[in-house]
Design a protein around this motif. Structure first.
Motif, PDB file in Angstrom:
ATOM      1  N   PRO A 129       0.834  -1.212   0.000  1.00 14.87           N
ATOM      2  CA  PRO A 129       0.000   0.000   0.000  1.00 14.87           C
ATOM      3  C   PRO A 129       0.865   1.256   0.000  1.00 14.87           C
ATOM      4  O   PRO A 129       1.937   1.292   0.605  1.00 14.87           O
ATOM      5  CB  PRO A 129      -0.794  -0.122   1.301  1.00 14.87           C
ATOM      6  CG  PRO A 129      -0.721  -1.562   1.691  1.00 14.87           C
ATOM      7  CD  PRO A 129       0.596  -2.061   1.171  1.00 14.87           C
ATOM      8  N   LEU A 130       0.413   2.259  -0.696  1.00 13.13           N
ATOM      9  CA  LEU A 130       1.067   3.557  -0.615  1.00 13.13           C
ATOM     10  C   LEU A 130       0.727   4.178   0.733  1.00 13.13           C
ATOM     11  O   LEU A 130      -0.252   3.795   1.375  1.00 13.13           O
ATOM     12  CB  LEU A 130       0.581   4.454  -1.755  1.00 13.13           C
ATOM     13  CG  LEU A 130       0.829   3.940  -3.175  1.00 13.13           C
ATOM     14  CD1 LEU A 130       0.117   4.824  -4.194  1.00 13.13           C
ATOM     15  CD2 LEU A 130       2.321   3.894  -3.465  1.00 13.13           C
ATOM     16  N   GLN A 131       1.545   5.140   1.163  1.00 14.24           N
ATOM     17  CA  GLN A 131       1.311   5.769   2.463  1.00 14.24           C
ATOM     18  C   GLN A 131       1.364   7.284   2.359  1.00 14.24           C
ATOM     19  O   GLN A 131       2.073   7.842   1.516  1.00 14.24           O
ATOM     20  CB  GLN A 131       2.348   5.286   3.484  1.00 14.24           C
ATOM     21  CG  GLN A 131       2.213   3.813   3.837  1.00 14.24           C
ATOM     22  CD  GLN A 131       3.169   3.394   4.941  1.00 14.24           C
ATOM     23  OE1 GLN A 131       4.337   3.769   4.927  1.00 14.24           O
ATOM     24  NE2 GLN A 131       2.677   2.620   5.897  1.00 14.24           N
ATOM     25  N   THR A 132       0.611   7.934   3.225  1.00 13.99           N
ATOM     26  CA  THR A 132       0.623   9.388   3.252  1.00 13.99           C
ATOM     27  C   THR A 132       1.966   9.886   3.788  1.00 13.99           C
ATOM     28  O   THR A 132       2.670   9.173   4.507  1.00 13.99           O
ATOM     29  CB  THR A 132      -0.518   9.931   4.116  1.00 13.99           C
ATOM     30  OG1 THR A 132      -0.430   9.377   5.431  1.00 13.99           O
ATOM     31  CG2 THR A 132      -1.862   9.590   3.505  1.00 13.99           C
ATOM     32  N   LEU A 133       2.276  11.123   3.431  1.00 20.43           N
ATOM     33  CA  LEU A 133       3.603  11.675   3.693  1.00 20.43           C
ATOM     34  C   LEU A 133       3.957  11.731   5.167  1.00 20.43           C
ATOM     35  O   LEU A 133       5.024  11.268   5.576  1.00 20.43           O
ATOM     36  CB  LEU A 133       3.688  13.083   3.090  1.00 20.43           C
ATOM     37  CG  LEU A 133       4.970  13.868   3.358  1.00 20.43           C
ATOM     38  CD1 LEU A 133       6.189  13.160   2.772  1.00 20.43           C
ATOM     39  CD2 LEU A 133       4.854  15.284   2.788  1.00 20.43           C
ATOM     40  N   PHE A 134       3.080  12.277   5.979  1.00 21.18           N
ATOM     41  CA  PHE A 134       3.426  12.531   7.374  1.00 21.18           C
ATOM     42  C   PHE A 134       3.028  11.408   8.322  1.00 21.18           C
ATOM     43  O   PHE A 134       3.839  10.927   9.110  1.00 21.18           O
ATOM     44  CB  PHE A 134       2.780  13.840   7.852  1.00 21.18           C
ATOM     45  CG  PHE A 134       3.334  15.064   7.175  1.00 21.18           C
ATOM     46  CD1 PHE A 134       4.569  15.575   7.549  1.00 21.18           C
ATOM     47  CD2 PHE A 134       2.631  15.706   6.169  1.00 21.18           C
ATOM     48  CE1 PHE A 134       5.091  16.699   6.931  1.00 21.18           C
ATOM     49  CE2 PHE A 134       3.131  16.830   5.554  1.00 21.18           C
ATOM     50  CZ  PHE A 134       4.367  17.329   5.935  1.00 21.18           C
ATOM     51  N   LEU A 135       1.777  10.968   8.245  1.00 19.00           N
ATOM     52  CA  LEU A 135       1.256  10.011   9.227  1.00 19.00           C
ATOM     53  C   LEU A 135       1.310   8.569   8.747  1.00 19.00           C
ATOM     54  O   LEU A 135       0.919   7.666   9.482  1.00 19.00           O
ATOM     55  CB  LEU A 135      -0.180  10.390   9.600  1.00 19.00           C
ATOM     56  CG  LEU A 135      -0.330  11.795  10.212  1.00 19.00           C
ATOM     57  CD1 LEU A 135      -1.779  12.047  10.622  1.00 19.00           C
ATOM     58  CD2 LEU A 135       0.594  11.971  11.409  1.00 19.00           C
ATOM     59  N   GLU A 136       1.763   8.345   7.530  1.00 20.50           N
ATOM     60  CA  GLU A 136       1.947   6.991   6.984  1.00 20.50           C
ATOM     61  C   GLU A 136       0.663   6.171   7.000  1.00 20.50           C
ATOM     62  O   GLU A 136       0.684   4.966   7.245  1.00 20.50           O
ATOM     63  CB  GLU A 136       3.053   6.249   7.726  1.00 20.50           C
ATOM     64  CG  GLU A 136       4.438   6.869   7.573  1.00 20.50           C
ATOM     65  CD  GLU A 136       5.534   6.021   8.182  1.00 20.50           C
ATOM     66  OE1 GLU A 136       6.341   5.458   7.429  1.00 20.50           O
ATOM     67  OE2 GLU A 136       5.579   5.922   9.423  1.00 20.50           O
ATOM     68  N   ASN A 137      -0.450   6.827   6.753  1.00 13.09           N
ATOM     69  CA  ASN A 137      -1.704   6.096   6.592  1.00 13.09           C
ATOM     70  C   ASN A 137      -1.740   5.431   5.220  1.00 13.09           C
ATOM     71  O   ASN A 137      -1.306   6.016   4.231  1.00 13.09           O
ATOM     72  CB  ASN A 137      -2.898   7.039   6.736  1.00 13.09           C
ATOM     73  CG  ASN A 137      -3.145   7.436   8.179  1.00 13.09           C
ATOM     74  OD1 ASN A 137      -3.176   6.571   9.060  1.00 13.09           O
ATOM     75  ND2 ASN A 137      -3.330   8.715   8.444  1.00 13.09           N
ATOM     76  N   ASP A 138      -2.240   4.202   5.175  1.00 17.17           N
ATOM     77  CA  ASP A 138      -2.327   3.491   3.903  1.00 17.17           C
ATOM     78  C   ASP A 138      -3.329   4.175   2.973  1.00 17.17           C
ATOM     79  O   ASP A 138      -4.402   4.620   3.394  1.00 17.17           O
ATOM     80  CB  ASP A 138      -2.765   2.045   4.131  1.00 17.17           C
ATOM     81  CG  ASP A 138      -1.671   1.213   4.794  1.00 17.17           C
ATOM     82  OD1 ASP A 138      -0.529   1.700   4.894  1.00 17.17           O
ATOM     83  OD2 ASP A 138      -1.977   0.082   5.224  1.00 17.17           O
ATOM     84  N   THR A 139      -2.965   4.250   1.715  1.00 14.24           N
ATOM     85  CA  THR A 139      -3.836   4.866   0.718  1.00 14.24           C
ATOM     86  C   THR A 139      -3.623   4.183  -0.621  1.00 14.24           C
ATOM     87  O   THR A 139      -2.539   3.659  -0.904  1.00 14.24           O
ATOM     88  CB  THR A 139      -3.547   6.380   0.604  1.00 14.24           C
ATOM     89  OG1 THR A 139      -4.355   6.938  -0.434  1.00 14.24           O
ATOM     90  CG2 THR A 139      -2.082   6.653   0.276  1.00 14.24           C
ATOM     91  N   ASP A 140      -4.650   4.192  -1.439  1.00 13.21           N
ATOM     92  CA  ASP A 140      -4.548   3.586  -2.772  1.00 13.21           C
ATOM     93  C   ASP A 140      -3.927   4.530  -3.788  1.00 13.21           C
ATOM     94  O   ASP A 140      -3.549   4.111  -4.881  1.00 13.21           O
ATOM     95  CB  ASP A 140      -5.934   3.165  -3.268  1.00 13.21           C
ATOM     96  CG  ASP A 140      -6.508   2.012  -2.458  1.00 13.21           C
ATOM     97  OD1 ASP A 140      -5.713   1.223  -1.910  1.00 13.21           O
ATOM     98  OD2 ASP A 140      -7.747   1.916  -2.362  1.00 13.21           O
ATOM     99  N   TYR A 141      -3.834   5.818  -3.421  1.00 10.98           N
ATOM    100  CA  TYR A 141      -3.334   6.815  -4.365  1.00 10.98           C
ATOM    101  C   TYR A 141      -2.381   7.780  -3.656  1.00 10.98           C
ATOM    102  O   TYR A 141      -2.651   8.235  -2.555  1.00 10.98           O
ATOM    103  CB  TYR A 141      -4.486   7.624  -4.969  1.00 10.98           C
ATOM    104  CG  TYR A 141      -5.454   6.785  -5.779  1.00 10.98           C
ATOM    105  CD1 TYR A 141      -5.270   6.607  -7.145  1.00 10.98           C
ATOM    106  CD2 TYR A 141      -6.549   6.179  -5.161  1.00 10.98           C
ATOM    107  CE1 TYR A 141      -6.157   5.831  -7.884  1.00 10.98           C
ATOM    108  CE2 TYR A 141      -7.436   5.405  -5.893  1.00 10.98           C
ATOM    109  CZ  TYR A 141      -7.233   5.236  -7.249  1.00 10.98           C
ATOM    110  OH  TYR A 141      -8.112   4.466  -7.986  1.00 10.98           O
ATOM    111  N   ARG A 142      -1.282   8.088  -4.314  1.00 15.99           N
ATOM    112  CA  ARG A 142      -0.381   9.131  -3.830  1.00 15.99           C
ATOM    113  C   ARG A 142      -0.594  10.358  -4.723  1.00 15.99           C
ATOM    114  O   ARG A 142      -0.478  10.279  -5.937  1.00 15.99           O
ATOM    115  CB  ARG A 142       1.078   8.677  -3.878  1.00 15.99           C
ATOM    116  CG  ARG A 142       2.055   9.760  -3.382  1.00 15.99           C
ATOM    117  CD  ARG A 142       3.494   9.273  -3.390  1.00 15.99           C
ATOM    118  NE  ARG A 142       3.721   8.294  -2.347  1.00 15.99           N
ATOM    119  CZ  ARG A 142       4.187   7.061  -2.542  1.00 15.99           C
ATOM    120  NH1 ARG A 142       4.460   6.663  -3.776  1.00 15.99           N
ATOM    121  NH2 ARG A 142       4.375   6.240  -1.547  1.00 15.99           N
TER     122      ARG A 142
END
Length: 386
Positions: free
Chosen positions: A291-304
């Motif tokens: 899974p991709l992750q958000t920049l700061f909090l490293e939440n899983d996301t399908d899209y960056r």
């Protein structure tokens, strides 16, 4: 300064940018002897320091009898107003305009200085060459190019500044946050999150410097060097602006993360049949990949999503900040405001930039219009609650 410079080169190769059709890059090699002196270095974010170990090794390479300098050295990057090549006599006419802050050597200042200062020590029988990469185009955003080409040196500036514990105010502000131990300040640090990313958030919310829709913090996207310079100036002058802003840094990180996570959702609200993953500047998670992750909090996301899209949306919410006795607070909850106006902000950002994250990030009209949208909704909420 002479704006038009003539010099002899080897053969020229031309490449047009696939992403920006009005930008052309010319590659050529120049004999040390023919490299013109006096090229401006003002667009480079830092002046060459020729007493460092790296600079000394460059000087040694210039003086060495080996002739493979052009293979081993990255070369010199120049931004020019125009470029003309005469194939009859292999000469170039380079127009550097009359503004040294827009045209000149963007990267490779140490290489250039080492050659100019030491080429006379080479025997006449030795020919050595350096590669030139000359970029020409309308509305080139030179600070963004310079920032990208000078990443390592920029990090070094920040690392040197930290020697005096100048960033303690950042560490204090985020000491209880899950990413507090992830911040990279020193060169070659193993931590995942460069401190400049936090500084960009503070810069985007500097209500003292950008108090309304007419002033836009586009450098948060386009120029890390400018962001650091502004924060350094504030800290050196003990103005206290960024110390105040740092108190809301955990909120800013949370807001940025929420926008990053929900950007696609807000896109589909106004364009239900749209193909978000096909937009330029959007990276879709690969099938069977991590899974991709958000920049700061490293939440899983399908899209960056590119920061070029996120920052003009994120920066709009600074209108919700108010100051009382040097303490900053929110007039209205920014997270609920995002829920209300997020779709409108995303639409304006994508459609006004024609789905181009580079244009969105540096487009003052987009930043300004987004700010006004949040401001108008804020006034409606305030009237409703009277």
């Amino acid at each position: 300064m002479v704006s038009k410079i003539n010099f002899k080169v080897e053969s020229v190769r031309t490449i047009n940018s696939p992403s920006q059709k009005n930008v052309t890059t010319y590659f050529t090699y120049v004999n040390f002897k023919d490299l013109p002196s006096g090229l401006p270095l003002d667009v480079n974010p830092r002046k060459p320091k020729m007493n460092t170990a790296v600079a000394k090794s460059l000087i040694a390479a210039v003086k060495a009898p080996e002739t493979d300098f052009d293979i081993n050295n990255r070369g010199i990057v120049i931004v020019a107003k125009s470029f003309k090549f005469n194939s009859n006599n292999n000469t170039v006419v380079l127009d550097l305009g009359d503004d040294p802050t827009k045209f000149g050597i963007l990267d490779g200042g140490h290489t250039y200085t080492a050659i100019i200062d030491n080429r006379n020590e080479l025997p006449e029988t030795i020919d050595k060459f350096v590669k030139l990469e000359i970029i020409v185009g309308k509305e080139l955003f030179v600070s963004r190019i310079a920032d990208a080409r000078n990443t390592s040196a920029s990090v070094s500036d920040i690392a040197l500044y930290e020697l005096d514990d100048k960033f303690d105010f950042i560490k204090e502000a985020i000491k209880n946050e899950p990413y507090s131990n992830d911040i990279a300040i020193k060169d070659n640090s193993k931590e995942r999150l460069p401190i400049i990313e936090l500084l960009k958030l503070l810069f985007a919310y500097n209500i003292y410097k950008f108090p309304n829709a007419n002033t836009t913090p586009t450098q948060a996207y386009s120029g890390k060097a400018m962001v650091f310079k502004d924060i350094k100036k504030d800290l050196d002058n003990k103005t206290g602006y960024y110390d105040s802003l740092a108190k809301i840094l955990p909120d800013l990180v949370q807001l940025y993360d929420k926008i990053e996570l929900e950007f696609r959702t807000k896109y589909l609200e106004y364009n239900p049949t749209g193909k978000f993953g096909g937009l330029r500047g959007v990276e879709k998670q690969k099938s069977n990949g991590k899974p991709l992750q958000t920049l700061f909090l490293e939440n899983d996301t399908d899209y960056r999503v590119s920061a070029g899209y996120i920052l003009p949306v994120f920066g709009a919410f600074r209108v919700l900040i108010e100051e009382n006795n040097k303490k900053l607070s929110w007039k209205i909850n920014p997270f609920t405001m995002w829920d209300t106006v997020g779709s409108s902000l995303v639409k304006n950002t994508l459609e006004s930039s024609r789905n181009n994250p580079q244009d969105a990030g540096k487009n003052t009209s987009i930043w300004s219009n987004n700010y006004s949208k949040v401001e108008n909704e804020m006034f409606r909420e305030m009237l409703k609650n009277k």
